[in-house]
Design a protein around this motif. Structure first.
Motif, PDB file in Angstrom:
ATOM      1  N   ARG A 203      46.637  43.448  37.196  1.00 33.20           N
ATOM      2  CA  ARG A 203      47.120  42.660  36.070  1.00 33.20           C
ATOM      3  C   ARG A 203      47.960  43.546  35.154  1.00 33.20           C
ATOM      4  NH1 ARG A 203      44.252  38.014  34.981  1.00 33.20           N
ATOM      5  NH2 ARG A 203      46.130  37.540  33.774  1.00 33.20           N
ATOM      6  N   HIS A 204      48.779  42.903  34.305  1.00 36.10           N
ATOM      7  CA  HIS A 204      49.628  43.638  33.366  1.00 36.10           C
ATOM      8  C   HIS A 204      49.482  43.010  31.989  1.00 36.10           C
ATOM      9  CE1 HIS A 204      53.201  45.443  31.530  1.00 36.10           C
ATOM     10  NE2 HIS A 204      53.195  46.321  32.524  1.00 36.10           N
ATOM     11  N   PRO A 205      49.452  43.822  30.924  1.00 39.80           N
ATOM     12  CA  PRO A 205      49.269  43.243  29.577  1.00 39.80           C
ATOM     13  C   PRO A 205      50.434  42.384  29.110  1.00 39.80           C
ATOM     14  CG  PRO A 205      49.693  45.619  29.462  1.00 39.80           C
ATOM     15  CD  PRO A 205      49.447  45.291  30.902  1.00 39.80           C
ATOM     16  N   ASP A 206      51.630  42.600  29.656  1.00 37.98           N
ATOM     17  CA  ASP A 206      52.774  41.766  29.303  1.00 37.98           C
ATOM     18  C   ASP A 206      52.709  40.471  30.112  1.00 37.98           C
ATOM     19  OD1 ASP A 206      55.564  40.658  29.804  1.00 37.98           O
ATOM     20  OD2 ASP A 206      56.016  42.166  28.283  1.00 37.98           O
ATOM     21  N   PRO A 207      52.631  39.308  29.465  1.00 40.51           N
ATOM     22  CA  PRO A 207      52.465  38.048  30.196  1.00 40.51           C
ATOM     23  C   PRO A 207      53.559  37.784  31.231  1.00 40.51           C
ATOM     24  CG  PRO A 207      52.057  37.701  27.862  1.00 40.51           C
ATOM     25  CD  PRO A 207      52.621  39.090  28.001  1.00 40.51           C
ATOM     26  N   GLU A 208      54.805  38.112  30.905  1.00 38.55           N
ATOM     27  CA  GLU A 208      55.899  37.867  31.850  1.00 38.55           C
ATOM     28  C   GLU A 208      55.769  38.759  33.076  1.00 38.55           C
ATOM     29  OE1 GLU A 208      58.187  35.531  31.813  1.00 38.55           O
ATOM     30  OE2 GLU A 208      57.318  34.728  29.973  1.00 38.55           O
ATOM     31  N   VAL A 209      55.487  40.033  32.858  1.00 38.74           N
ATOM     32  CA  VAL A 209      55.305  40.963  33.976  1.00 38.74           C
ATOM     33  C   VAL A 209      54.088  40.557  34.796  1.00 38.74           C
ATOM     34  CG1 VAL A 209      54.857  43.370  34.615  1.00 38.74           C
ATOM     35  CG2 VAL A 209      56.409  42.842  32.714  1.00 38.74           C
ATOM     36  N   ASP A 210      53.028  40.151  34.106  1.00 39.65           N
ATOM     37  CA  ASP A 210      51.795  39.749  34.791  1.00 39.65           C
ATOM     38  C   ASP A 210      52.045  38.542  35.686  1.00 39.65           C
ATOM     39  OD1 ASP A 210      48.936  40.078  35.172  1.00 39.65           O
ATOM     40  OD2 ASP A 210      48.705  38.230  34.005  1.00 39.65           O
ATOM     41  N   ARG A 211      52.767  37.550  35.161  1.00 40.41           N
ATOM     42  CA  ARG A 211      53.061  36.357  35.950  1.00 40.41           C
ATOM     43  C   ARG A 211      53.923  36.700  37.162  1.00 40.41           C
ATOM     44  NH1 ARG A 211      54.207  33.385  32.134  1.00 40.41           N
ATOM     45  NH2 ARG A 211      56.454  33.769  31.946  1.00 40.41           N
ATOM     46  N   ALA A 212      54.903  37.569  36.975  1.00 42.58           N
ATOM     47  CA  ALA A 212      55.760  37.970  38.090  1.00 42.58           C
ATOM     48  C   ALA A 212      54.971  38.739  39.144  1.00 42.58           C
ATOM     49  CB  ALA A 212      56.916  38.829  37.580  1.00 42.58           C
ATOM     50  N   THR A 213      53.990  39.549  38.696  1.00 42.96           N
ATOM     51  CA  THR A 213      53.141  40.279  39.640  1.00 42.96           C
ATOM     52  C   THR A 213      52.344  39.305  40.507  1.00 42.96           C
ATOM     53  OG1 THR A 213      52.944  42.146  38.118  1.00 42.96           O
ATOM     54  CG2 THR A 213      51.295  41.967  39.851  1.00 42.96           C
ATOM     55  N   GLY A 214      51.787  38.292  39.876  1.00 39.47           N
ATOM     56  CA  GLY A 214      51.044  37.288  40.633  1.00 39.47           C
ATOM     57  C   GLY A 214      51.928  36.551  41.621  1.00 39.47           C
ATOM     58  N   GLU A 215      53.129  36.220  41.206  1.00 37.96           N
ATOM     59  CA  GLU A 215      54.042  35.514  42.108  1.00 37.96           C
ATOM     60  C   GLU A 215      54.430  36.379  43.303  1.00 37.96           C
ATOM     61  OE1 GLU A 215      57.198  34.449  39.501  1.00 37.96           O
ATOM     62  OE2 GLU A 215      56.135  32.721  38.623  1.00 37.96           O
ATOM     63  N   ARG A 216      54.644  37.696  43.060  1.00 36.22           N
ATOM     64  CA  ARG A 216      54.962  38.594  44.177  1.00 36.22           C
ATOM     65  C   ARG A 216      53.791  38.687  45.151  1.00 36.22           C
ATOM     66  NH1 ARG A 216      57.436  41.641  40.120  1.00 36.22           N
ATOM     67  NH2 ARG A 216      55.609  43.023  39.952  1.00 36.22           N
ATOM     68  N   LEU A 217      52.579  38.720  44.611  1.00 34.16           N
ATOM     69  CA  LEU A 217      51.406  38.767  45.480  1.00 34.16           C
ATOM     70  C   LEU A 217      51.321  37.519  46.351  1.00 34.16           C
ATOM     71  CD1 LEU A 217      48.699  40.041  46.369  1.00 34.16           C
ATOM     72  CD2 LEU A 217      47.630  38.838  44.437  1.00 34.16           C
ATOM     73  N   ALA A 218      51.563  36.354  45.752  1.00 35.92           N
ATOM     74  CA  ALA A 218      51.476  35.096  46.495  1.00 35.92           C
ATOM     75  C   ALA A 218      52.513  35.005  47.599  1.00 35.92           C
ATOM     76  CB  ALA A 218      51.631  33.916  45.538  1.00 35.92           C
TER      77      ALA A 218
END
Length: 379
Positions: A203-218
């Motif tokens: 996870r990442h504390p920045d919401p935008e970075v965090d959301r992009a990380t999840g999308e890359r994982l998916a």
């Protein structure tokens, strides 16, 4: 990894959790009270439950089938409809004293696994390798306080504490504590559910970075392939035991405070109403999520590289007289020694041919965060 054994110290009863088993979950808490009988054999315990010689079972299964289990038939099994609610415990300072193995050796182990995974002469597709951190507390701490800290730190209230004494003398007075996010299997009447997790990203504390990380994982081909091994194995284990088995074609994103995970909700109906939740746990454990694919080859490599895992990457849970129950995968956990001062925390990651050793080391570091953050651990 070879589990360190620490000589027992005094005041064990005062520092142990009064109940031999507690599992806190978002939908409720189950606690065992008193001890009628102990079992170090999972099959003997399952037979005793089916025959009615005991009315409930709680405890932990080891990583390696055939090794001693830690199962208790309690006087009573208490259910409450909410996660465990306790005051915030006053924990002593806890620090990391030793890494088992060192970070460099763990990277070397991953590289060894990768040579096999990339070899035409091996049928190994995935192996889960783990490492441990030995923690020292400034003064003795009880399993009940560790449970309270772990449960309070988890947004969903996940937490567990299990007395490992039934597994035999080497485990006497030791407790397994943790906050696992992964349901191995659950039975409610004739309904069977599971939610395997495999494939992760921090996870990442920045919401935008965090959301992009999840999308890359998916969308990650490497992580989707790793997850598919787990789902395929679970399907093969449950199909003989269940009808109307429902498994989505693709995993969905789920998260903890530290990690994004790929998860697949699985549901089915029991073919035989006599199959208990413990029977189901024994049928599906160990999954590729904590062992690898093929299971035997992965387990042999883990034993060769790590030694005996004990109860890390096993399962813990409960089963009642009706056969209902819930079993969790034993991850995000630590073993508390009888002295109340020494803990050993564990974290692992799935290795496939496309894995990078440095990334795999970093993944274990993030996974340690569940325990270290909850206990306020400092290096």
């Amino acid at each position: 990894m070879r589990v360190p054994v620490v000589a027992p110290a005094g005041d064990r009863a005062e520092r142990s959790v009064a109940r031999p088993f507690v599992l806190s979950r978002p939908h409720g808490t189950v606690a065992a009270e008193g001890i009628d009988q102990r079992f170090d054999s999972a099959s003997a315990a399952a037979d005793a439950l089916r025959s009615g010689r005991v009315t409930a079972l709680t405890g932990a299964l080891p990583f390696a089938p055939g090794h001693p289990a830690a199962l208790t038939a309690p006087h009573a099994l208490r259910h409450s409809p909410a996660p465990l609610e306790t005051p915030r415990p006053s924990l002593p300072p806890i620090r990391i004293s030793t890494a088992l193995p060192s970070e460099a050796e763990h990277v070397d182990r991953v590289a060894t696994a990768l040579r096999l995974l990339r070899s035409d002469d091996s049928d190994l597709l995935k192996v889960v390798l783990a490492r441990a951190l030995v923690l020292d507390a400034e003064r003795p701490v009880g399993a009940d306080d560790l449970l309270a800290a772990l449960t309070r730190n988890d947004p969903l209230g996940n937490g567990f504490a299990v007395d490992l004494t039934p597994a035999g003398d080497v485990w006497a007075g030791r407790h397994l504590v943790g906050s696992s996010p992964e349901v191995l299997v659950r039975r409610q009447g004739d309904r069977v559910t599971a939610h395997p997790l495999a494939g992760s990203a921090p996870r990442h504390p920045d919401p935008e970075v965090d959301r992009a990380t999840g999308e890359r994982l998916a969308a990650s081909a490497k992580n989707l392939a790793e997850h598919a091994h787990v789902v395929d194995a679970l399907r093969a284990a449950l199909e003989p035991l269940c009808t109307d088995l429902e498994i989505p074609d693709r995993p969905s994103l789920t998260s903890t405070r530290q990690l994004w995970h790929l998860g697949t909700p699985v549901a089915g109906r029991l073919r035989d109403p006599g199959t208990t939740a413990l029977d189901l746990a024994l049928a599906v454990h160990p999954t590729p999520a904590i062992c690898g694919t093929p299971t035997a080859a992965a387990r042999d490599l883990i034993l060769d590289l790590e030694g005996d895992r004990g109860f890390y990457a096993g399962a813990l849970g409960w089963c009642d007289a009706d056969g209902d129950g819930e079993w969790m995968v034993t991850i995000r956990c630590a073993v508390l020694e009888p002295d109340g001062v020494t803990l050993t925390a564990y974290a692992g990651g799935g290795i496939v041919a496309a894995s990078d050793p440095a990334d795999e080391l970093a993944e274990t570091t993030v996974k340690f965060g569940t325990v270290l953050e909850a206990l306020g651990v400092h290096s």
